[in-house]
Structures are given as structure tokens and as C-alpha cells.
Design an enzyme around this catalytic site. Structure first.
Site, PDB file in Angstrom:
ATOM      1  N   GLY A  92       0.813  -1.216   0.000  1.00 54.69           N
ATOM      2  CA  GLY A  92       0.000   0.000   0.000  1.00 54.69           C
ATOM      3  C   GLY A  92       0.840   1.256   0.000  1.00 54.69           C
ATOM      4  O   GLY A  92       0.332   2.356  -0.228  1.00 54.69           O
ATOM      5  N   LYS A 113      10.092   2.137   0.247  1.00 56.09           N
ATOM      6  CA  LYS A 113       8.977   2.264   1.189  1.00 56.09           C
ATOM      7  C   LYS A 113       8.608   3.735   1.327  1.00 56.09           C
ATOM      8  O   LYS A 113       9.491   4.568   1.533  1.00 56.09           O
ATOM      9  CB  LYS A 113       9.404   1.688   2.542  1.00 56.09           C
ATOM     10  N   GLY A 126      -0.161   6.207   1.320  1.00 60.21           N
ATOM     11  CA  GLY A 126       0.967   5.641   0.579  1.00 60.21           C
ATOM     12  C   GLY A 126       2.317   6.171   1.031  1.00 60.21           C
ATOM     13  O   GLY A 126       3.345   5.858   0.435  1.00 60.21           O
ATOM     14  N   ARG A 176      14.941  -0.124   0.913  1.00 63.39           N
ATOM     15  CA  ARG A 176      15.231  -1.384   1.603  1.00 63.39           C
ATOM     16  C   ARG A 176      15.868  -2.377   0.625  1.00 63.39           C
ATOM     17  O   ARG A 176      15.487  -2.439  -0.545  1.00 63.39           O
ATOM     18  CB  ARG A 176      13.925  -1.957   2.131  1.00 63.39           C
ATOM     19  N   ASP A 252       1.711 -11.148   7.120  1.00 67.61           N
ATOM     20  CA  ASP A 252       2.200 -10.337   5.991  1.00 67.61           C
ATOM     21  C   ASP A 252       3.543  -9.688   6.325  1.00 67.61           C
ATOM     22  O   ASP A 252       4.176  -9.085   5.457  1.00 67.61           O
ATOM     23  CB  ASP A 252       1.171  -9.263   5.593  1.00 67.61           C
ATOM     24  N   ASP A 262       9.968  -5.711   7.920  1.00 71.24           N
ATOM     25  CA  ASP A 262       8.931  -4.712   8.168  1.00 71.24           C
ATOM     26  C   ASP A 262       8.993  -4.181   9.596  1.00 71.24           C
ATOM     27  O   ASP A 262       8.201  -4.537  10.448  1.00 71.24           O
ATOM     28  CB  ASP A 262       7.538  -5.294   7.853  1.00 71.24           C
TER      29      ASP A 262
HETATM   30  P1  AMP Z   1       2.412  -2.586   8.110  1.00 72.76           P
HETATM   31  O1  AMP Z   1       1.707  -2.403   9.403  1.00 72.76           O
HETATM   32  O2  AMP Z   1       3.410  -1.502   7.791  1.00 72.76           O
HETATM   33  O3  AMP Z   1       2.965  -3.941   7.929  1.00 72.76           O
HETATM   34  O4  AMP Z   1       1.287  -2.408   6.968  1.00 72.76           O
HETATM   35  C1  AMP Z   1       0.146  -3.247   6.837  1.00 72.76           C
HETATM   36  C2  AMP Z   1      -0.565  -2.947   5.542  1.00 72.76           C
HETATM   37  O5  AMP Z   1      -1.005  -1.582   5.514  1.00 72.76           O
HETATM   38  C3  AMP Z   1       0.282  -3.124   4.285  1.00 72.76           C
HETATM   39  O6  AMP Z   1      -0.542  -3.574   3.267  1.00 72.76           O
HETATM   40  C4  AMP Z   1       0.777  -1.712   4.016  1.00 72.76           C
HETATM   41  O7  AMP Z   1       1.122  -1.519   2.680  1.00 72.76           O
HETATM   42  C5  AMP Z   1      -0.432  -0.897   4.408  1.00 72.76           C
HETATM   43  N1  AMP Z   1      -0.098   0.475   4.826  1.00 72.76           N
HETATM   44  C6  AMP Z   1       0.539   0.857   5.955  1.00 72.76           C
HETATM   45  N2  AMP Z   1       0.671   2.196   6.002  1.00 72.76           N
HETATM   46  C7  AMP Z   1       0.106   2.685   4.866  1.00 72.76           C
HETATM   47  C8  AMP Z   1      -0.073   3.994   4.322  1.00 72.76           C
HETATM   48  N3  AMP Z   1       0.358   5.073   4.947  1.00 72.76           N
HETATM   49  N4  AMP Z   1      -0.688   4.082   3.124  1.00 72.76           N
HETATM   50  C9  AMP Z   1      -1.125   3.003   2.472  1.00 72.76           C
HETATM   51  N5  AMP Z   1      -0.993   1.761   2.938  1.00 72.76           N
HETATM   52  C10 AMP Z   1      -0.388   1.575   4.121  1.00 72.76           C
HETATM   53 MG    MG Z   2       3.858  -4.897   6.596  1.00 72.07          MG
END
Ligand code: AMP
Ligand code: MG
Length: 486
Positions: A92, A113, A126, A176, A252, A262
Site C-alpha cells: 500500500g 517504502k 501511501g 530497503r 504479511d 517490516d
Molecule cells: P504494516 O503495518 O506496515 O505492515 O502495513 C500493513 C498494511 O497496511 C500493508 O498492506 C501496508 O502496505 C499498508 N499500509 C501501511 N501504512 C500505509 C499507508 N500510509 N498508506 C497506504 N498503505 C499503508
Molecule cells: Mg507490513
């Protein structure tokens, strides 16, 4: 050495069917500035770090330019988050830019990222903010130099683009490097969407790329699963031995190669606490420090489920996954006995370790300071400084037992002390150190990142000029909880 454009890219993932990703470019950030670069990480890819090369890196990591040999894409995956299946995940806020093939160091994914929205962004913007990029940058490099399997970080770039979290922050990116970005959640996605033909394509791709020795084996899927289990158990054993809490062990966030992946609200133990919860949003302690081995076991079960259509035989899968607890505890005991400077593992050693950890918990001992001080412990000599400050009867009793155990050790005290200093770091990335560094960086001062990085790059060395990075945290700096908003 080369600039980015001169590296040799082999974008194998981008050659998979379109169901695996969406092709996508980064969205530009305004007025970008390079914040920090890891020289060792750049070295892995053959990237030059002279001014021209870094200028080019800044253009690319801020999305203001691209490299003709990239094949940028957002990957699709799903996963179990806090125990519940979420069918709608995917990159995302990040892009796999391409895969660099190096002559000596194998293949590295370049992953950006914070690169802007993708079809998987859901309600997110994003973006990533400076503090979270610096945390991942410092921690992934620190973990690598502690000898813990992890993704790496090449650089952080910030900008004037505003990003809104609790307050306005600066849009930033992290470049990364990883051996792969394939997660447990990739397999879950194709399993739960019942695209089992694509599940097979994914498994064959993963085995071909990362486990080529298994390609021609009739049991290749089962053996692949066994390898994932083995690598995951080793990674988590390292976390527990280092006192590292990941904070968001969703499937994930689990790499198929058992690399720490992550970095979000992670934390290292200060005063040892089994129940340490580093993630402010983890209200029930699902990902508390003590839970990590069981959670990774559970996560492997989710992967097993997703592989069932390929393996067919639930019983063999069960036999493999049943090995997990023993694999984990074998690795953990081995790492902990090494921390204690014991040359061989004896039957009573797990008990010696367990009683020590209980003691550290009861007496509120700093995990890292304790083990580093223990390196200088020798029976019948004055206690090392930090241990003197702790002189409690239970601790003295434990030290007596330890001294008895050392009599059967195959190393003399000097050799043991030296060996222990190679596995008990003087420097770890304490949350408060990361916090102070971030506050400086937010004011435009990036020097402290460089200084902190320099000790984290050789955490077992003494670095007398940086003694303050090894000190016990101030009270305000203990038990900092980090929010997920990043
Ligand atoms: P994470 O907690 O960083 O592992 O993210 C979990 C999910 O949320 C993944 O699919 C990320 O790509 C999405 N995600 C986290 N932060 C954002 C953001 N600011 N914008 C879009 N997607 C996000
Ligand atoms: Mg993640």
C-alpha cells in the site's frame, strides 16, 4: 563501483503473471534531501557513494526520476493480522523497484517504502514519515551487525511534502534491500482466493529463486516448507536471545526467508520483562516478547494451511510443523549458552538460563548491561561494575551456581570472556536513542544518525568515545511504546 543506472537488474518477479502485482511508478516528493546512507549496504550492491551517485540516489528514492532498468510494481498479498484474516493487503505504500544481480553478493530486491499510493493503499496515503524510516534504517542495519537475519537498509530520503499523522510530518522514503519480499501472506492470498494454479506458480518461483537445490525433488513443496520453518525458528531464537521484540508479527510481515522484516513499533529490552509489549496498539499483548516463539509457530501453521493444496497430505505437513518447538528451543538454548560463555550445552543449562531470566525480571535488571557485565565475571574476583550495583542475594546465589557450572566449562576465563564479548553486544538500538536521533533529524541535524550507526555497525567493540550510547536508559526512556502510525 557504479551509480544506480549501471547496476545489473534482473527483474524476475516482474516476469510472473500480472495477477501477482500492479505495475506502478513512485509519486514524487518535493525538495528531497538524502538523510543517511549505509556504506556497508551500498557496498553489497556495488553502488558508489560519491556525490554524483548519491545525487542520483536522491532523485530516484524521492520518485523524481526512475531508472530505465527498473520494473517497479506493487505486490499483492494478504495475511493474518492480530489473528484475523485480512483478504485485502498488498504493497500500500511501497514498490519493488527491481532486483539487482551482483557478481559476488547474489540477488538483492530494491524496495522503496513510502513511495505513494498504489491500488492496495485502501485508506492510506501511501507515505512513510521520517521517524519511521530512520527507525527501520537504524534497526535493520543494527540487527545485521548483531548477526540476526534481516532485511537491510540502503538510505533514507526526506522532503518538504507534508504527511499527516497525529501532526504534520515530512514525507520520506526508505530504500530497503532484501533477498526477497515474498511473505507468508503471498501464499495465503492465492490460497484464500482459490487460485491454486497461481499458488503453484508462486511456490515454483520461490523454490526456483531461493531454494534451487529443491527444484527437482519430488517432495519439493514439503521440503520448502521445512526450510521456511527452520529459518523462521532460527530468526525468532535470535530475537529472543537479543531481547528484541518485533511488535507486529502478522503473517504479511513474515519473510519466506526467515529475515526480520517490516520494522514498525519494535523495541529492545531495557529492564528485562517477559511481558514487554512494544506496540502501543497491541492491547492484549498478542505480540508481547514472551509470545514471539508461539506466534511464529502459529504463523507457520497459517503458511502450512496455504500450502495444503500443493502438498495434499496434511499428515506430512503436520509432522514437519510439529518439529517447530524443538527446532526453536534447540537454537535458543544454543544462543543463550553462548551468551553465558559455555562451550557445550549440558542438560541443566536450560534451567540455568530460565532461572537467570526470572531473576533479571524480578530484579529489574537491564538485559544488555547485565550480559555485557557478565563477560567480565570470574569466580573469586571482585564483581564487574554493573553486577556490583545489583548485589541482591538471589543474584549472588545464581552467580554461585554459574561459577560451579564454569568449573566444567572447556574454556579458561580469559578465552570465555573474549568469546562472550563477541555475542553480548555493548550497543543496541534502544528506543530512547532512536528517539533522540529522530528529534535531531527532524531539526535537520543528521549527524547523530551517523554517530549512532557507527557503533551499531560494530556493536561488540568497545568504542570508548561513545560510552554514552551504552549507558542505561534514563527513566523517561524506558518502556517507550511506539504507535503503529508510521
Ligand atoms: P504494516 O503495518 O506496515 O505492515 O502495513 C500493513 C498494511 O497496511 C500493508 O498492506 C501496508 O502496505 C499498508 N499500509 C501501511 N501504512 C500505509 C499507508 N500510509 N498508506 C497506504 N498503505 C499503508
Ligand atoms: Mg507490513
Amino acid at each position: 563501483m557504479a551509480i544506480l543506472d549501471q547496476l545489473r537488474f534482473n527483474n524476475a518477479f516482474a516476469q510472473l503473471p500480472e495477477a501477482f502485482y500492479t505495475r506502478q511508478n513512485a509519486t514524487p516528493l518535493t525538495n528531497p534531501k538524502l538523510v543517511c546512507v549505509s556504506q556497508p549496504a551500498a557496498g553489497l550492491t556495488g553502488l558508489d557513494t560519491n556525490t554524483a551517485s548519491l545525487d542520483r540516489l536522491c532523485d530516484i528514492t524521492s520518485g523524481n526520476d526512475t531508472c530505465p532498468s527498473f520494473a517497479p510494481l506493487a505486490m499483492v498479498y494478504s495475511g493474518h493480522q492480530f489473528g484475523a484474516y485480512n483478504p485485502q493487503l498488498g504493497d500500500g505504500r511501497g514498490l519493488l523497484l527491481g532486483e539487482v544481480q551482483t557478481p559476488q553478493q547474489g540477488k538483492w530486491d530494491f524496495y522503496l517504502k513510502g513511495s505513494g499510493t498504489t491500488p492496495y493503499s485502501r485508506f492510506g496515503d501511501g507515505r512513510a514519515v521520517l521517524r519511521s524510516c530512520i527507525r527501520e534504517f537504524l534497526c535493520s542495519e543494527a540487527m545485521h551487525h548483531l548477526g540476526i537475519p534481516t532485511t537491510r537498509a540502503l538510505c533514507v530520503t526526506t522532503s518538504d511534502t507534508p504527511v499527516y499523522r497525529e501532526t504534520e510530518e515530512r514525507g520520506s522514503t526508505l530504500l530497503r534491500l532484501a533477498r526477497t519480499h515474498i511473505r507468508f501472506g503471498h501464499f495465503e492470498y492465492f490460497y484464500y482466493t482459490r487460485q491454486h494454479d497461481l499458488l503453484k506458480v508462486l511456490a515454483d518461483y520461490t523454490i526456483g529463486q531461493y531454494f534451487p537445490q529443491l527444484v527437482n525433488d519430488t517432495d519439493k513443496y514439503l521440503l520448502f516448507f521445512q526450510e521456511v520453518i527452520r529459518k523462521t525458528a532460527l530468526m525468532v531464537a535470535h530475537w529472543q536471545a537479543a531481547g528484541f521484540a518485533h511488535g507486529v508479527m502478522n503473517t504479511d510481515n513474515m519473510s519466506i526467508l526467515g529475515e526480520t522484516f517490516d520494522y514498525g513499533p519494535f523495541g529492545f529490552q531495557d529492564d528485562f520483562d517477559w511481558n514487554y509489549i512494544c506496540n502501543h496498539s497491541d492491547h492484549y499483548g498478542r505480540y508481547a516478547f514472551s509470545q514471539q516463539p508461539d506466534i511464529s509457530y502459529w504463523n507457520c501453521g497459517r503458511l502450512a494451511q496455504a500450502l495444503l493444496p500443493l502438498i495434499g497430505d496434511a499428515e506430512s505437513l503436520q509432522t514437519v510443523i510439529d518439529q517447530y518447538p524443538q527446532l526453536y528451543s534447540g537454537h535458543y538454548t544454543e544462543l543463550m549458552t553462548r551468551k553465558l560463555g559455555l562451550a557445550l550445552v549440558e542438560d541443566e543449562d536450560p534451567e540455568l538460563i530460565k532461572s537467570l531470566l526470572q531473576l533479571l525480571q524480578d530484579e529489574h535488571c537491564d538485559y544488555t548491561l547485565f550480559f555485557r557485565a557478565l563477560c567480565a565475571f570470574a569466580p573469586d574476583t571482585p564483581l564487574p561494575d554493573y553486577l556490583q550495583t545489583l548485589q541482591q542475594p538471589p543474584l549472588l546465589r545464581w552467580l554461585n551456581t554459574y561459577a560451579e557450572r564454569l568449573k566444567r566449562n572447556l574454556m579458561d576465563n580469559r578465552t570465555r570472556s573474549q568469546a562472550m564479548k563477541q555475542v553480548n553486544p555493548k550497543f543496541i538500538l534502544r528506543n530512547y536513542l532512536a528517539q533522540q536521533t529522530i528529534e535531531q533529524a527532524e531539526q535537520g541535524n543528521y549527524k547523530p544518525i551517523e554517530e549512532l550507526l557507527s557503533v551499531l555497525e560494530s556493536p561488540y567493540d568497545e568504542h570508548p568515545e561513545y560510552e554514552y550510547f551504552a549507558a542505561a536508559p534514563p527513566d523517561w526512556g524506558k518502556k517507550l511504546e511506539i504507535s503503529c502510525s508510521s
